[in-house]
Design an enzyme around this catalytic site. Structure first.
Site, PDB file in Angstrom:
ATOM      1  N   ASP A  62       0.873  -1.178   0.000  1.00  4.75           N
ATOM      2  CA  ASP A  62       0.000   0.000   0.000  1.00  4.75           C
ATOM      3  C   ASP A  62       0.908   1.225   0.000  1.00  4.75           C
ATOM      4  O   ASP A  62       2.115   1.115   0.256  1.00  4.75           O
ATOM      5  CB  ASP A  62      -0.918   0.009   1.237  1.00  4.75           C
ATOM      6  CG  ASP A  62      -1.822   1.234   1.273  1.00  4.75           C
ATOM      7  OD1 ASP A  62      -2.293   1.670   0.197  1.00  4.75           O
ATOM      8  OD2 ASP A  62      -2.059   1.781   2.376  1.00  4.75           O
ATOM      9  N   SER A  63       0.317   2.379  -0.230  1.00  2.62           N
ATOM     10  CA  SER A  63       1.083   3.624  -0.155  1.00  2.62           C
ATOM     11  C   SER A  63       1.550   3.893   1.271  1.00  2.62           C
ATOM     12  O   SER A  63       2.322   4.810   1.493  1.00  2.62           O
ATOM     13  CB  SER A  63       0.202   4.785  -0.607  1.00  2.62           C
ATOM     14  OG  SER A  63      -0.895   4.910   0.286  1.00  2.62           O
ATOM     15  N   CYS A  94      -4.529  -1.242  -1.983  1.00  2.00           N
ATOM     16  CA  CYS A  94      -4.614   0.203  -2.216  1.00  2.00           C
ATOM     17  C   CYS A  94      -5.546   0.432  -3.407  1.00  2.00           C
ATOM     18  O   CYS A  94      -5.273  -0.054  -4.513  1.00  2.00           O
ATOM     19  CB  CYS A  94      -3.197   0.710  -2.528  1.00  2.00           C
ATOM     20  SG  CYS A  94      -3.106   2.452  -2.942  1.00  2.00           S
ATOM     21  N   GLU A 114      -1.536   8.219   8.419  1.00  2.00           N
ATOM     22  CA  GLU A 114      -0.084   7.966   8.372  1.00  2.00           C
ATOM     23  C   GLU A 114       0.627   8.548   9.599  1.00  2.00           C
ATOM     24  O   GLU A 114       1.559   7.954  10.127  1.00  2.00           O
ATOM     25  CB  GLU A 114       0.522   8.610   7.108  1.00  2.00           C
ATOM     26  CG  GLU A 114       0.220   7.879   5.821  1.00  2.00           C
ATOM     27  CD  GLU A 114       0.866   6.503   5.751  1.00  2.00           C
ATOM     28  OE1 GLU A 114       2.073   6.411   5.978  1.00  2.00           O
ATOM     29  OE2 GLU A 114       0.138   5.531   5.499  1.00  2.00           O
ATOM     30  N   CYS A 118     -10.876   3.776   0.084  1.00  2.00           N
ATOM     31  CA  CYS A 118      -9.437   3.900   0.345  1.00  2.00           C
ATOM     32  C   CYS A 118      -9.145   3.069   1.583  1.00  2.00           C
ATOM     33  O   CYS A 118      -9.908   3.127   2.559  1.00  2.00           O
ATOM     34  CB  CYS A 118      -9.079   5.371   0.594  1.00  2.00           C
ATOM     35  SG  CYS A 118      -7.394   5.625   1.187  1.00  2.00           S
ATOM     36  N   HIS A 173      -7.035   3.379   3.813  1.00  2.00           N
ATOM     37  CA  HIS A 173      -6.726   4.141   5.038  1.00  2.00           C
ATOM     38  C   HIS A 173      -8.008   4.488   5.817  1.00  2.00           C
ATOM     39  O   HIS A 173      -7.950   4.782   7.003  1.00  2.00           O
ATOM     40  CB  HIS A 173      -6.007   5.450   4.686  1.00  2.00           C
ATOM     41  CG  HIS A 173      -4.547   5.297   4.383  1.00  2.00           C
ATOM     42  ND1 HIS A 173      -4.090   4.722   3.229  1.00  2.00           N
ATOM     43  CD2 HIS A 173      -3.435   5.639   5.092  1.00  2.00           C
ATOM     44  CE1 HIS A 173      -2.748   4.736   3.222  1.00  2.00           C
ATOM     45  NE2 HIS A 173      -2.333   5.284   4.352  1.00  2.00           N
TER      46      HIS A 173
END
Ligand code: DGL
Length: 263
Positions: free
Chosen positions: A12-13, A75, A153, A185, A187
């Site tokens: 994932d990012s 992602c 993050e 998403c 996240h």
């Protein structure tokens, strides 16, 4: 080493895809997992298609060097912009993740659905193609999440400033009177609690469980599933200074090893 003993790769990012990793861990208790959080390059959602493809290649090459037997692109942004190229260029099964419009379409009673996703996902050709199919029967309200990936993050999702910003962003969903909200998403499951409080009558839908089931099916069909009762091993790597965030995500699973790695 047999293919069955090889690890499953996930990228994932950043830390968001651990929401998918947790679902995979629950459904596949005997597997080894290698997770790459490309936090150094987060967010992907504001990058160009070419940049997203390049980063997805980089993560894939790194996972393939670890002899993974399958890769989960955990992602939505990478999937909707790069999965076609990955499937074309590597001889390996790839599982992608896309906003769960179909499950929402089944569950909605009012035919009004909200989608919260990154700019990269909402503007992708793949998302556009899928959403077009549903727009004939449903009203879709698409909102680009601003600063949400960054807050997850950095571990700052509990700050009053973040909650204020989120409250502002979801006003459009209230005005549109949606009854289902798709988290587009990986996240975003980390702010599910806030979203449920802000949109108490709205059903919140993510793709985690479906992705885990699909991964299991592909592993079985391709005879790659671990069929011996092996101990689950989970290695999570980040290339940024956010081990504290990962350790707090896995505080209830101390066997998950979180480490820094420059990839
Ligand atoms: N977790 C990624 C996704 O599902 C976040 C994208 C980003 O880094 O902007 O789209």
């Amino acid at each position: 080493m047999s293919l069955k003993d090889s690890p499953i790769g996930i990228f994932d990012s950043g830390v968001g895809g651990t929401s998918i990793l947790k679902e995979l861990m629950a459904v596949l208790p005997h597997e080894r997992f290698i997770y790459l959080a490309d936090s150094k390059n987060a967010p992907y959602g504001v990058k160009s298609v070419d940049q997203i493809i390049e980063l997805s290649h980089k993560n894939t090459r790194h996972l393939m060097a670890q002899d993974v037997k399958l890769i989960v692109a955990a992602c939505n942004t990478a999937t909707t912009n790069a999965i076609r190229e990955l499937r074309r260029d590597y001889d390996l099964p790839f599982i992608g993740i896309e906003p769960a419009i179909k499950p929402a379409a089944i569950q909605t009673l009012t035919n009004k659905i909200g989608i919260l996703a990154t700019k990269g996902t909402l503007s992708s050709a793949l998302f556009e193609k899928t959403s077009e199919l549903f727009k004939k029967h449903l009203t879709l309200t698409e909102v680009e999440g601003i600063g949400i990936v960054e807050a997850v993050e950095n571990g700052t999702t509990e700050t009053p400033r973040f909650i204020e910003s989120l409250t502002d962003q979801i006003k459009i969903f209230k005005a549109a009177d949606i009854d289902c909200l798709v988290l587009g998403c990986t996240h975003y499951p980390f702010i599910r609690k806030h979203l449920s409080l802000l949109l108490p009558d709205v059903k919140i839908i993510d793709s985690g469980y479906a992705v885990a089931q699909q991964t299991k099916k592909i592993l079985k069909d391709s005879q790659r599933i671990q069929d011996k009762p092996k101990k689950q091993i989970v290695d999570v790597y980040t290339n940024a200074n956010n081990l504290n965030v990962l350790n707090s995500i896995f505080k209830e699973q101390p066997f998950v090893s979180c480490q820094y790695l420059d990839f």
